[in-house]
Enzyme design. Structure first.
Site, short mmCIF file in Angstrom:
data_model
loop_
_atom_site.label_atom_id
_atom_site.label_comp_id
_atom_site.label_asym_id
_atom_site.label_seq_id
_atom_site.Cartn_x
_atom_site.Cartn_y
_atom_site.Cartn_z
CG ASN A 128 -10.61 1.27 0.70
OD1 ASN A 128 -11.35 1.42 1.66
ND2 ASN A 128 -11.06 1.25 -0.54
CB VAL A 129 -6.43 5.99 1.72
CG1 VAL A 129 -6.32 7.45 1.33
CG2 VAL A 129 -6.74 5.84 3.21
CD GLU A 179 -5.87 -5.89 2.65
OE1 GLU A 179 -6.09 -4.72 2.26
OE2 GLU A 179 -6.31 -6.88 2.05
CB CYS A 204 -2.42 -6.69 0.89
SG CYS A 204 -2.72 -4.93 0.58
ZN ZN Z 1 -4.06 -4.86 -1.20
#
Ligand code: ZN
Length: 135
Positions: free
Chosen positions: A53-54, A66, A100
């Site tokens: 994650n960013v 994802e 996602c």
């Molecule tokens: Zn997500």
């Protein structure tokens, strides 16, 4: 690999996917929530793609692990996801968010296995329909 030759759930090395997702969580950029997430996916050609994650100061622009995984899929030549797993920084499994789930549907199809015990179709009933790209 044609769709009907995709590995069965028992052929998927879930321990390896989980380890790779956990490893990916260590590269997360999450200074706001400190919630580090990693994702790993098995591609139908045998590759393993990963993502983390960013976060962003605007919060709403944060990218899930994802999302990065799907980018890694396409950056590495495309293909179809067969299995995906998502973990936190402790290696505990996480469910993909709604956005996602739709991303994984398009990248892996409804039969893509998720976290060893479910599929994208089960996680996203009534999904937006689309024609999958042909290989
Ligand atoms: Zn997500």
């Amino acid at each position: 690999m044609p769709d009907d030759a995709a590995p069965s759930n028992t052929a998927i090395d879930w321990a390896e996917l989980r380890a790779r997702a956990h490893e990916a969580s260590r590269t997360a950029y999450a200074p706001y929530s400190n919630f580090h997430v990693g994702a790993a996916g098995l591609v139908d050609d045998g590759r393993i793609v990963t993502g983390c994650n960013v976060e962003n100061a605007s919060y709403g622009l944060t990218l899930c692990a994802e999302c990065a995984l799907v980018c890694d899929l396409h950056r590495g030549g495309g293909g179809r996801l067969v299995a995906v797993t998502v973990t936190d920084a402790d290696g505990e499994l996480l469910a993909p968010c709604g956005r996602c789930r739709q991303l994984l549907l398009e990248a892996g199809g409804p039969d893509c296995a998720v976290n060893e015990n479910t599929t994208v179709a089960e996680l996203l009933p009534g999904a937006f329909e689309f024609p999958l790209p042909q290989d």
